[in-house]
Design a protein around this motif. Structure first.
Motif, PDB file in Angstrom:
ATOM      1  N   THR A 163      17.729  16.723   1.379  1.00 16.59           N
ATOM      2  CA  THR A 163      18.773  16.714   2.425  1.00 16.59           C
ATOM      3  C   THR A 163      19.473  15.190   2.392  1.00 16.59           C
ATOM      4  OG1 THR A 163      17.267  18.120   3.918  1.00 16.59           O
ATOM      5  CG2 THR A 163      19.087  17.120   4.806  1.00 16.59           C
ATOM      6  N   THR A 164      18.572  14.120   2.290  1.00 22.14           N
ATOM      7  CA  THR A 164      18.949  12.993   2.183  1.00 22.14           C
ATOM      8  C   THR A 164      20.125  12.963   1.042  1.00 22.14           C
ATOM      9  OG1 THR A 164      17.026  12.194   2.966  1.00 22.14           O
ATOM     10  CG2 THR A 164      18.518  10.298   2.031  1.00 22.14           C
ATOM     11  N   LEU A 165      19.606  13.429  -0.111  1.00 24.11           N
ATOM     12  CA  LEU A 165      20.482  13.344  -1.406  1.00 24.11           C
ATOM     13  C   LEU A 165      21.958  14.066  -0.915  1.00 24.11           C
ATOM     14  CD1 LEU A 165      21.371  12.902  -4.484  1.00 24.11           C
ATOM     15  CD2 LEU A 165      20.148  15.136  -4.850  1.00 24.11           C
ATOM     16  N   ARG A 179      23.470   7.421  -9.339  1.00 26.88           N
ATOM     17  CA  ARG A 179      22.461   6.499  -8.739  1.00 26.88           C
ATOM     18  C   ARG A 179      21.598   7.358  -7.424  1.00 26.88           C
ATOM     19  NH1 ARG A 179      22.382   2.409  -4.840  1.00 26.88           N
ATOM     20  NH2 ARG A 179      20.748   0.949  -5.107  1.00 26.88           N
ATOM     21  N   GLU A 180      22.444   8.114  -6.830  1.00 25.35           N
ATOM     22  CA  GLU A 180      21.741   8.948  -5.858  1.00 25.35           C
ATOM     23  C   GLU A 180      20.790   9.942  -6.334  1.00 25.35           C
ATOM     24  OE1 GLU A 180      21.918   8.620  -2.791  1.00 25.35           O
ATOM     25  OE2 GLU A 180      23.530   6.998  -2.624  1.00 25.35           O
ATOM     26  N   LEU A 181      21.283  10.489  -7.613  1.00 21.25           N
ATOM     27  CA  LEU A 181      20.290  11.358  -8.136  1.00 21.25           C
ATOM     28  C   LEU A 181      18.727  10.654  -8.276  1.00 21.25           C
ATOM     29  CD1 LEU A 181      22.375  13.599 -10.754  1.00 21.25           C
ATOM     30  CD2 LEU A 181      21.791  13.807  -8.254  1.00 21.25           C
ATOM     31  N   LYS A 182      19.036   9.292  -8.926  1.00 26.08           N
ATOM     32  CA  LYS A 182      17.751   8.761  -9.405  1.00 26.08           C
ATOM     33  C   LYS A 182      17.285   8.349  -7.897  1.00 26.08           C
ATOM     34  CE  LYS A 182      18.843   6.404 -13.699  1.00 26.08           C
ATOM     35  NZ  LYS A 182      18.655   5.288 -14.426  1.00 26.08           N
ATOM     36  N   LYS A 183      17.673   7.758  -6.935  1.00 28.97           N
ATOM     37  CA  LYS A 183      16.999   7.308  -5.702  1.00 28.97           C
ATOM     38  C   LYS A 183      16.190   8.651  -5.307  1.00 28.97           C
ATOM     39  CE  LYS A 183      19.332   5.335  -2.489  1.00 28.97           C
ATOM     40  NZ  LYS A 183      20.629   5.144  -1.759  1.00 28.97           N
ATOM     41  N   TRP A 184      17.005  10.057  -5.390  1.00 28.80           N
ATOM     42  CA  TRP A 184      16.257  10.998  -4.957  1.00 28.80           C
ATOM     43  C   TRP A 184      14.867  11.287  -5.826  1.00 28.80           C
ATOM     44  CZ3 TRP A 184      15.224  15.153  -8.436  1.00 28.80           C
ATOM     45  CH2 TRP A 184      14.469  16.214  -8.062  1.00 28.80           C
ATOM     46  N   ALA A 185      15.122  10.786  -7.167  1.00 26.85           N
ATOM     47  CA  ALA A 185      14.041  11.358  -7.978  1.00 26.85           C
ATOM     48  C   ALA A 185      12.784  10.292  -7.817  1.00 26.85           C
ATOM     49  CB  ALA A 185      14.364  11.190  -9.367  1.00 26.85           C
ATOM     50  N   LEU A 186      13.139   9.233  -7.234  1.00 19.56           N
ATOM     51  CA  LEU A 186      11.939   8.219  -6.903  1.00 19.56           C
ATOM     52  C   LEU A 186      11.279   8.699  -5.311  1.00 19.56           C
ATOM     53  CD1 LEU A 186      10.156   5.877  -7.222  1.00 19.56           C
ATOM     54  CD2 LEU A 186      12.286   4.422  -6.476  1.00 19.56           C
ATOM     55  N   ALA A 187      12.425   8.955  -4.421  1.00 18.08           N
ATOM     56  CA  ALA A 187      11.916   9.058  -3.090  1.00 18.08           C
ATOM     57  C   ALA A 187      11.218  10.181  -2.747  1.00 18.08           C
ATOM     58  CB  ALA A 187      13.179   9.185  -2.161  1.00 18.08           C
ATOM     59  N   THR A 188      11.113  11.316  -3.664  1.00 15.31           N
ATOM     60  CA  THR A 188      10.244  12.666  -3.559  1.00 15.31           C
ATOM     61  C   THR A 188       8.781  12.180  -3.915  1.00 15.31           C
ATOM     62  OG1 THR A 188      12.431  13.960  -4.039  1.00 15.31           O
ATOM     63  CG2 THR A 188      10.313  15.086  -4.111  1.00 15.31           C
ATOM     64  N   PRO A 189       8.706  11.774  -5.164  1.00 18.69           N
ATOM     65  CA  PRO A 189       7.102  11.623  -5.458  1.00 18.69           C
ATOM     66  C   PRO A 189       6.310  10.455  -4.447  1.00 18.69           C
ATOM     67  CG  PRO A 189       8.360  10.835  -7.126  1.00 18.69           C
ATOM     68  CD  PRO A 189       9.391  11.662  -6.350  1.00 18.69           C
ATOM     69  N   ASP A 202      11.842  -2.449   0.340  1.00 22.31           N
ATOM     70  CA  ASP A 202      12.836  -3.284   0.159  1.00 22.31           C
ATOM     71  C   ASP A 202      14.142  -2.718  -0.455  1.00 22.31           C
ATOM     72  OD1 ASP A 202      11.124  -5.400   0.395  1.00 22.31           O
ATOM     73  OD2 ASP A 202      10.714  -5.769  -1.607  1.00 22.31           O
ATOM     74  N   PRO A 203      15.236  -3.098   0.023  1.00 21.29           N
ATOM     75  CA  PRO A 203      16.375  -2.421  -0.334  1.00 21.29           C
ATOM     76  C   PRO A 203      16.684  -2.384  -1.884  1.00 21.29           C
ATOM     77  CG  PRO A 203      16.992  -4.023   1.295  1.00 21.29           C
ATOM     78  CD  PRO A 203      15.679  -4.162   1.067  1.00 21.29           C
ATOM     79  N   ASP A 204      16.005  -3.393  -2.456  1.00 18.09           N
ATOM     80  CA  ASP A 204      16.250  -3.306  -4.158  1.00 18.09           C
ATOM     81  C   ASP A 204      15.349  -2.957  -4.665  1.00 18.09           C
ATOM     82  OD1 ASP A 204      14.502  -5.260  -3.575  1.00 18.09           O
ATOM     83  OD2 ASP A 204      15.050  -6.747  -4.920  1.00 18.09           O
ATOM     84  N   PHE A 205      14.165  -2.093  -3.997  1.00 15.44           N
ATOM     85  CA  PHE A 205      13.085  -1.572  -4.751  1.00 15.44           C
ATOM     86  C   PHE A 205      13.472  -0.551  -5.680  1.00 15.44           C
ATOM     87  CE2 PHE A 205       9.656   1.742  -5.477  1.00 15.44           C
ATOM     88  CZ  PHE A 205       8.767   0.738  -6.040  1.00 15.44           C
ATOM     89  N   ALA A 206      14.288   0.208  -5.364  1.00 18.29           N
ATOM     90  CA  ALA A 206      14.803   1.690  -6.391  1.00 18.29           C
ATOM     91  C   ALA A 206      15.428   0.952  -7.630  1.00 18.29           C
ATOM     92  CB  ALA A 206      15.910   2.400  -5.702  1.00 18.29           C
ATOM     93  N   ASP A 207      16.353  -0.112  -7.381  1.00 15.66           N
ATOM     94  CA  ASP A 207      17.136  -0.636  -8.646  1.00 15.66           C
ATOM     95  C   ASP A 207      15.871  -1.590  -9.442  1.00 15.66           C
ATOM     96  OD1 ASP A 207      19.252   0.358  -7.875  1.00 15.66           O
ATOM     97  OD2 ASP A 207      20.081  -1.493  -6.948  1.00 15.66           O
ATOM     98  N   ARG A 208      14.865  -2.062  -8.945  1.00 12.76           N
ATOM     99  CA  ARG A 208      13.875  -2.710  -9.756  1.00 12.76           C
ATOM    100  C   ARG A 208      13.284  -1.928 -10.360  1.00 12.76           C
ATOM    101  NH1 ARG A 208      10.368  -5.792  -6.009  1.00 12.76           N
ATOM    102  NH2 ARG A 208       9.364  -6.622  -7.839  1.00 12.76           N
ATOM    103  N   PHE A 209      12.565  -0.949  -9.777  1.00 10.80           N
ATOM    104  CA  PHE A 209      11.969   0.344 -10.439  1.00 10.80           C
ATOM    105  C   PHE A 209      12.459   0.793 -11.407  1.00 10.80           C
ATOM    106  CE2 PHE A 209      10.404   4.457 -11.199  1.00 10.80           C
ATOM    107  CZ  PHE A 209       9.112   4.559 -10.667  1.00 10.80           C
ATOM    108  N   PHE A 210      13.905   1.238 -11.366  1.00  9.72           N
ATOM    109  CA  PHE A 210      14.689   1.915 -12.535  1.00  9.72           C
ATOM    110  C   PHE A 210      14.562   0.752 -13.636  1.00  9.72           C
ATOM    111  CE2 PHE A 210      15.435   5.197  -9.396  1.00  9.72           C
ATOM    112  CZ  PHE A 210      14.939   6.187 -10.277  1.00  9.72           C
ATOM    113  N   SER A 211      14.960  -0.531 -13.345  1.00  9.65           N
ATOM    114  CA  SER A 211      15.151  -1.311 -14.570  1.00  9.65           C
ATOM    115  C   SER A 211      13.927  -1.685 -15.310  1.00  9.65           C
ATOM    116  CB  SER A 211      16.146  -2.664 -14.144  1.00  9.65           C
ATOM    117  OG  SER A 211      15.132  -3.319 -13.176  1.00  9.65           O
TER     118      SER A 211
END
Ligand code: HEM
Length: 548
Positions: A163-165, A179-189, A202-211
């Motif tokens: 729903t957030t996506l 990027r939204e698709l990526k955030k969804w893929a991290l947020a769910t698990p 942290d707001p930059d966690f998703a970007d750090r995770f993916f890099s």
């Protein structure tokens, strides 16, 4: 020889002995790069290299598929002196990985991962866990992602992130969409495994995770990282000339930081829950909190079974999240790409979702009543397996398959790509034809041989190490796609047809996901915006009700 005559006799003898030994080793090395006659067949090997020069560094599954047409369902290759066995049919996959699991359920040693990334935690990371009692304990714990009831308990989390996506895509610019698709893929698990909302990190966690994940995958990728397993001398190159060493350190540091933070989050929410015990609030139990609950109960018993240490638990949670994110992202992204590229299929999917949920975005239980969208997912899993060559196994003792010798220590690669595009099983195997799964539960063509080994998808592997997140991943993607299809038309941004060619449109790394592509999410009608926002508010309220 003249120089030798000046040496003492014992020294001359020693020099001769060492020379003979070195000559013997050299001959042995060269001979062991050739394929023994009793191995499974494969392309001719060259003295000194084996088949190294023929195995492509990028998308090797395409070459393996070509070889499967010449050499059959099981082939062997020599990567220098190392033995590589490629399984290319459902029957051989079933026979070796499922029926002979005792022999084929370990993971091969990888110097970079084990020594530089996992370090002292080497025995805890699932990618390096061998076929032993720890694996059984690990897999039992991860079963919280597998059972029917557990999957039902996870559903509100999958609904909330989908729903957030859908809400975020209302306002996303083109560059933000992927990027939204990526955030969804991290947020769910993240929610399912440790009960934490991505928005609370942290707001930059998703970007750090993916890099970091990108660097990590490149360290595992032949061709991107130096071949330190085949040529051990490369291990001693100083760090200033070996970028992989500092990259591995970076991955290791992030791994430690993130894995232990997942555990801390779970501990905090459990402590909070204990304080509020007796209150009316329903609390969501994440995978990690359920494992901890079981372990506490176990410790209270006499003759308790072995339980996980603090560090082991961190690695259970982290291993699950790491394995979930890129694979699920790749599957959802391929789905979005194919929907945009195949408007007829998208129109059928729209019809189906409008029929089952005419007035508002569908809830999670919709996945039981969308056979066409499910067929689209199966078709995506068939055509775009997120890990086309699975995760390698190692042979723990010598074996024999149909008269071919399979040596101890060989690395086994599963080529889902070839299995799922075999023209003997599938009509027009390279085309996106979801209806094949409506006509036959396994998608097989009329006249295809039906054996006990055949399945609707091989993309999640087989046997003792089969993906434990299989159903969870399928549910996540189905819920997300249902919500997106309910709200949006997914259309190519540009006039030219979208590229679906695996050679050009898909990433060459270990995970087969689409390269960045341009699509717009256009509301099917304006009234849907309000419904999407309402759905989002309701999902937030549900998460709040769970104490999240
Ligand atoms: C579409 C998404 C996914 C695909 C295509 C996928 C595919 C795979 C494959 C091919 C393997 C290796 C299986 C084998 O050796 O036979 C694997 C292992 C694994 N997967 Fe998945 N996976 C997906 C999603 C997930 C999710 C959502 C989770 C967890 C929440 C997960 C957790 C794992 C773990 C922990 C392993 C290692 C198991 C072991 O070594 O025993 N995967 N996955």
């Amino acid at each position: 020889m003249a120089a030798m005559s000046y040496l003492p006799l014992w020294l001359s003898a020693a020099v001769i002995a060492v020379s003979i030994y070195l000559a013997f080793l050299t001959v042995q090395y060269f001979l062991s790069t050739l394929r023994p006659k009793d191995f499974p067949p494969g392309p001719p090997a060259v003295l000194g290299l084996g088949n190294l020069h023929q195995i492509p560094l990028k998308k090797p599954y395409l070459k393996f598929q070509e070889w499967s047409r010449i050499y059959g369902e099981i082939i062997s290759l020599k990567a220098g002196t190392a033995d590589l066995i490629v399984l290319q049919s459902p029957e051989v996959l079933h026979e070796l990985l499922s029926k002979r699991a005792a022999c084929y359920s370990g993971r091969p040693y990888s110097y970079i991962s084990v020594e530089h990334v996992f370090g002292e935690h080497r025995h805890k990371h699932i990618l390096n866990v061998q076929n032993d009692s720890y694996l059984r304990r690990w897999r039992t714990a991860a079963a919280y992602l597998v059972g029917k009831n557990s999957l039902q308990d996870m559903m509100p989390m999958q609904e909330a992130t989908s729903t957030t996506l859908s809400r975020n895509l209302l306002k996303s610019t083109l560059s933000e969409t992927l990027r939204e698709l990526k955030k969804w893929a991290l947020a769910t698990p993240l929610l399912a495994v440790c009960g934490q909302r991505l928005e609370k990190r942290d707001p930059d966690f998703a970007d750090r995770f993916f890099s970091i994940q990108k660097v990590w995958l490149e360290l595992l990728e032949p061709g991107k990282a130096p071949p330190v397993d085949a040529f051990p001398f490369l291990r001693w190159v100083p760090e200033r000339f070996a970028l992989w060493k500092s990259n591995a350190r970076m991955v290791r540091e992030f791994m430690l930081e993130s894995y232990f933070s997942y555990l801390e989050t779970t501990l905090e929410s459990r402590n909070e829950a204990k304080k509020k015990a007796g209150g009316s609030q329903r609390r969501f139990k994440s995978v990690l909190s359920r494992i901890m609950e079981d372990e506490e109960a176990e410790r209270e018993k006499q003759n308790a079974k072995a339980t996980f240490s603090h560090d082991e638990l961190a690695y259970v949670g982290g291993g699950l999240i790491d394995a979930a994110v890129d694979t699920t992202w790749a599957t959802l992204s391929s789905f979005v790409l194919y929907m945009a590229a195949c408007p007829d299929a998208q129109a059928k999917a729209h019809d189906e979702i409008s029929r089952v949920s005419p007035d508002k975005p569908p809830a999670g239980d919709v996945i039981e009543s969308i056979p066409y969208i499910r067929a689209c997912l199966l078709e995506i899993l068939r055509l775009c397996p997120a890990a086309p060559n699975g995760i390698p196994r190692v042979v723990s003792r010598e074996d024999n398959y149909k008269g071919f010798r399979i040596p101890k220590g060989a690395t086994v690669v599963t080529n889902f790509w070839a299995m799922q595009r075999n023209p003997d099983d599938y009509d027009r195997p390279d085309e996106f034809l979801p209806d094949r799964y409506l006509n036959h539960p396994l998608g097989l063509k009329v006249g295809a041989q039906e054996t006990a080994a055949k399945r609707a998808t091989y993309t999640f592997g087989a046997g003792r190490r089969i993906c434990p997140g299989d159903q969870f991943a399928q549910n996540s993607v189905l819920v997300a796609m249902s919500k997106l299809l309910w709200a949006y038309n997914i259309v190519p941004t540009e006039k030219e047809p979208l590229d679906l060619d695996v050679e050009t449109a898909f990433h060459p790394g270990l995970i087969l996901g689409p390269e960045p592509f341009k699509v717009d999410f256009v509301l099917r009608d304006v009234a849907r915006e309000e419904a999407v926002l309402r759905d989002y508010d309701e999902a937030q309220a549900i998460l709040g009700g769970f104490g999240l």
